[in-house]
Design a protein around this motif. Structure first.
Motif, PDB file in Angstrom:
ATOM      1  N   LYS A 272       0.809  -1.227   0.000  1.00  0.00           N
ATOM      2  CA  LYS A 272       0.000   0.000   0.000  1.00  0.00           C
ATOM      3  C   LYS A 272       0.840   1.274   0.000  1.00  0.00           C
ATOM      4  N   ILE A 273       2.163   1.111  -0.074  1.00  0.00           N
ATOM      5  CA  ILE A 273       3.029   2.288  -0.167  1.00  0.00           C
ATOM      6  C   ILE A 273       3.878   2.159  -1.424  1.00  0.00           C
ATOM      7  N   ASP A 274       4.553   3.251  -1.775  1.00  0.00           N
ATOM      8  CA  ASP A 274       5.433   3.223  -2.950  1.00  0.00           C
ATOM      9  C   ASP A 274       6.758   2.584  -2.532  1.00  0.00           C
ATOM     10  N   LEU A 275       6.733   1.260  -2.395  1.00  0.00           N
ATOM     11  CA  LEU A 275       7.879   0.528  -1.863  1.00  0.00           C
ATOM     12  C   LEU A 275       9.087   0.578  -2.794  1.00  0.00           C
ATOM     13  N   ILE A 276       8.841   0.523  -4.098  1.00  0.00           N
ATOM     14  CA  ILE A 276       9.956   0.509  -5.055  1.00  0.00           C
ATOM     15  C   ILE A 276      10.786   1.781  -4.904  1.00  0.00           C
ATOM     16  N   SER A 277      10.118   2.913  -4.845  1.00  0.00           N
ATOM     17  CA  SER A 277      10.811   4.189  -4.670  1.00  0.00           C
ATOM     18  C   SER A 277      11.472   4.270  -3.299  1.00  0.00           C
ATOM     19  N   LEU A 278      10.755   3.802  -2.265  1.00  0.00           N
ATOM     20  CA  LEU A 278      11.269   3.868  -0.899  1.00  0.00           C
ATOM     21  C   LEU A 278      12.537   3.027  -0.743  1.00  0.00           C
ATOM     22  N   ALA A 279      12.512   1.797  -1.270  1.00  0.00           N
ATOM     23  CA  ALA A 279      13.670   0.907  -1.150  1.00  0.00           C
ATOM     24  C   ALA A 279      14.891   1.502  -1.851  1.00  0.00           C
ATOM     25  N   SER A 280      14.672   2.120  -3.014  1.00  0.00           N
ATOM     26  CA  SER A 280      15.773   2.748  -3.754  1.00  0.00           C
ATOM     27  C   SER A 280      16.359   3.912  -2.961  1.00  0.00           C
ATOM     28  N   LYS A 281      15.464   4.710  -2.337  1.00  0.00           N
ATOM     29  CA  LYS A 281      15.935   5.851  -1.535  1.00  0.00           C
ATOM     30  C   LYS A 281      16.709   5.378  -0.310  1.00  0.00           C
ATOM     31  N   VAL A 282      16.227   4.299   0.300  1.00  0.00           N
ATOM     32  CA  VAL A 282      16.912   3.751   1.480  1.00  0.00           C
ATOM     33  C   VAL A 282      18.302   3.259   1.083  1.00  0.00           C
ATOM     34  N   GLU A 283      18.383   2.529  -0.026  1.00  0.00           N
ATOM     35  CA  GLU A 283      19.670   1.981  -0.478  1.00  0.00           C
ATOM     36  C   GLU A 283      20.670   3.104  -0.742  1.00  0.00           C
ATOM     37  N   LYS A 284      20.192   4.182  -1.331  1.00  0.00           N
ATOM     38  CA  LYS A 284      21.056   5.334  -1.613  1.00  0.00           C
ATOM     39  C   LYS A 284      21.481   6.021  -0.317  1.00  0.00           C
ATOM     40  N   MET A 285      20.531   6.155   0.598  1.00  0.00           N
ATOM     41  CA  MET A 285      20.773   6.874   1.849  1.00  0.00           C
ATOM     42  C   MET A 285      21.828   6.188   2.724  1.00  0.00           C
ATOM     43  N   VAL A 286      21.831   4.849   2.726  1.00  0.00           N
ATOM     44  CA  VAL A 286      22.695   4.128   3.661  1.00  0.00           C
ATOM     45  C   VAL A 286      24.137   3.978   3.175  1.00  0.00           C
ATOM     46  N   GLU A 287      24.421   4.403   1.944  1.00  0.00           N
ATOM     47  CA  GLU A 287      25.758   4.197   1.377  1.00  0.00           C
ATOM     48  C   GLU A 287      26.867   4.793   2.228  1.00  0.00           C
ATOM     49  N   ASP A 288      26.588   5.921   2.871  1.00  0.00           N
ATOM     50  CA  ASP A 288      27.649   6.628   3.595  1.00  0.00           C
ATOM     51  C   ASP A 288      27.741   6.276   5.075  1.00  0.00           C
ATOM     52  N   TYR A 289      26.925   5.298   5.530  1.00  0.00           N
ATOM     53  CA  TYR A 289      26.987   4.913   6.937  1.00  0.00           C
ATOM     54  C   TYR A 289      27.977   3.762   7.127  1.00  0.00           C
ATOM     55  N   PRO A 290      28.988   3.944   7.989  1.00  0.00           N
ATOM     56  CA  PRO A 290      29.979   2.883   8.222  1.00  0.00           C
ATOM     57  C   PRO A 290      29.486   1.865   9.252  1.00  0.00           C
ATOM     58  N   LEU A 291      28.277   1.378   9.064  1.00  0.00           N
ATOM     59  CA  LEU A 291      27.666   0.446  10.011  1.00  0.00           C
ATOM     60  C   LEU A 291      27.597  -0.954   9.419  1.00  0.00           C
ATOM     61  N   ASP A 292      27.761  -1.941  10.269  1.00  0.00           N
ATOM     62  CA  ASP A 292      27.656  -3.335   9.829  1.00  0.00           C
ATOM     63  C   ASP A 292      26.335  -3.887  10.357  1.00  0.00           C
ATOM     64  N   VAL A 297      13.360  -3.466   4.361  1.00  0.00           N
ATOM     65  CA  VAL A 297      12.337  -2.533   3.872  1.00  0.00           C
ATOM     66  C   VAL A 297      11.181  -3.390   3.350  1.00  0.00           C
ATOM     67  N   MET A 298      10.081  -3.391   4.086  1.00  0.00           N
ATOM     68  CA  MET A 298       8.968  -4.280   3.781  1.00  0.00           C
ATOM     69  C   MET A 298       7.725  -3.488   3.354  1.00  0.00           C
ATOM     70  N   GLY A 299       6.942  -4.116   2.493  1.00  0.00           N
ATOM     71  CA  GLY A 299       5.850  -3.389   1.853  1.00  0.00           C
ATOM     72  C   GLY A 299       4.500  -3.458   2.528  1.00  0.00           C
ATOM     73  N   CYS A 300       4.325  -4.335   3.540  1.00  0.00           N
ATOM     74  CA  CYS A 300       3.018  -4.401   4.189  1.00  0.00           C
ATOM     75  C   CYS A 300       3.167  -4.745   5.662  1.00  0.00           C
ATOM     76  N   VAL A 301       2.141  -4.464   6.431  1.00  0.00           N
ATOM     77  CA  VAL A 301       2.188  -4.722   7.876  1.00  0.00           C
ATOM     78  C   VAL A 301       1.706  -6.128   8.211  1.00  0.00           C
ATOM     79  N   VAL A 302       1.333  -6.916   7.189  1.00  0.00           N
ATOM     80  CA  VAL A 302       0.910  -8.300   7.419  1.00  0.00           C
ATOM     81  C   VAL A 302       2.137  -9.168   7.697  1.00  0.00           C
ATOM     82  N   ASN A 303       3.045  -9.228   6.722  1.00  0.00           N
ATOM     83  CA  ASN A 303       4.251 -10.042   6.871  1.00  0.00           C
ATOM     84  C   ASN A 303       5.481  -9.232   7.262  1.00  0.00           C
ATOM     85  N   GLY A 304       5.402  -7.921   7.077  1.00  0.00           N
ATOM     86  CA  GLY A 304       6.563  -7.056   7.303  1.00  0.00           C
ATOM     87  C   GLY A 304       7.271  -7.260   8.629  1.00  0.00           C
ATOM     88  N   PRO A 305       6.573  -7.116   9.760  1.00  0.00           N
ATOM     89  CA  PRO A 305       7.243  -7.257  11.059  1.00  0.00           C
ATOM     90  C   PRO A 305       7.899  -8.623  11.234  1.00  0.00           C
TER      91      PRO A 305
END
Length: 352
Positions: A272-292, A297-305
């Motif tokens: 029910k959300i624009d998951l394709i766009s959201l996942a791409s933005k998340v992938e771009k956003m995390v590039e600069d974090y030195p975290l392991d 990124v899940m698309g619904c609250v049924v299976n997501g959690p």
């Protein structure tokens, strides 16, 4: 023990490959090397993305002289790529190249190869002996009835022996083919016959999409057998994409840690959300974090959690809203438009 534990250690500038050292990630610039500013700008982008060794073509004396200026402005080792002209190999080494890549078969007579080896030996500069399936010698094509893994390996080992017989063994070996399974077989063969470190890649693999898939299969099959000391994912595109693909291949194989791994669901009718766009933005956003860590990124609250339980951190979308999930526990519910910023705040907190 794997083959890479037993290969000779070779120093390329400050980076050591072989002997069980971490597999180093390489790329190659696609700027004119003599254009120092453009080349340095591209190398800086590659360094930031995680490139550890960079190769530049040296087709003329202007490019060879540029090596000195480029080296002053970068912090990773520089490999000079030489085709045909042995004088460029010598000039590149005299101008500070940390390693040279040659195919002794197309550089000319044995005397010319000897001249190159003499300078490399004086300066203790490693030579990468590169053989591609497309440059296989006619006698080997006739012997094996065309291009084969056996022919590629024999060609490479002939070149290695030529240089070893000149009294130099500071070598890296590269055997590449655009035929993935042939390339895999060739590496399996050479690993039984050679203890020089191996530079692994699928040559001319294609565009970012097809090239990444072919390289993932080829490199995956080779590296998972304990073969390979440094890699390049050859893609027709921005060289930065090569680094992203290489890092992901190594992480997926468990050969490298570090960096945020993003997992996301493939979307379905429940999304029910624009998951394709959201996942791409998340992938771009995390590039600069030195975290392991692993981020879902899940698309619904049924299976997501549930699906995000294995991740350190996750977000799951609903109708106009979403959940922030940490270690499988729902932390908060936020409007859809705040999902990305909420996730960023959480990552900033982890990074403190």
């Amino acid at each position: 023990m794997s083959h890479r534990e037993h290969t000779k250690e070779v120093s390329i500038g400050k980076v050591r490959i072989g002997g069980g050292n971490p597999i180093a990630i390489q790329s190659m610039t696609n700027t004119p090397t003599e254009d120092v500013q453009k080349t340095v700008e591209q190398i800086h982008r590659l360094e930031k993305a995680g490139c550890e060794i960079i190769r530049c073509t040296v087709p003329n004396i202007e490019a060879a002289k540029a090596v000195t200026e480029i080296k002053k402005q970068i912090s990773i080792p520089l490999v000079a790529d030489i085709h045909f002209d042995y004088k460029m190999a010598i000039a590149a080494m005299e101008n500070g190249a940390d390693k040279i890549r040659i195919n002794p078969g197309n550089i000319g007579s044995e005397d010319k190869v000897r001249e190159v080896v003499k300078v490399a030996k004086e300066r203790n500069i490693p030579i990468r002996v590169g053989v591609n399936s497309g440059s296989l010698e006619k006698p080997l094509l006739e012997k094996y009835g065309g291009v084969t893994a056996e022919g590629i390996v024999e060609s490479a080992l002939d070149k290695v022996k030529l240089i070893e017989d000149m009294g130099y063994d500071n070598l890296v070996v590269s055997i590449k083919s655009s035929d993935v399974l042939m390339c895999v077989k060739a590496h399996e063969l050479i690993a039984t016959k050679c203890n020089h470190p191996l530079h692994v890649g699928i040559t001319e693999s294609g565009t970012v999409m097809s090239g990444s898939i072919k390289s993932s299969i080829g490199l995956g099959l080779i590296l998972s057998q304990g073969i390979g000391d440094t890699i390049r994912v050859s893609l027709t595109g921005d060289p930065v994409e090569e680094i992203r693909a290489a890092k992901l291949i190594l992480r997926t194989l468990g050969l490298r840690k570090g960096g945020i791994e993003v997992v996301s669901c493939p979307t379905c009718g429940r999304t029910k959300i624009d998951l394709i766009s959201l996942a791409s933005k998340v992938e771009k956003m995390v590039e600069d974090y030195p975290l392991d860590l692993k981020l879902a990124v899940m698309g619904c609250v049924v299976n997501g959690p549930g699906e995000a339980k294995e991740a350190d951190l996750g977000i799951a979308g609903g109708i106009g809203e979403g959940l922030l999930i940490k270690k499988g526990e729902i932390i908060k519910k936020v409007p859809e438009e705040e999902l990305l910023s909420t996730l960023k705040e959480e990552l900033d907190h982890w990074n403190e």
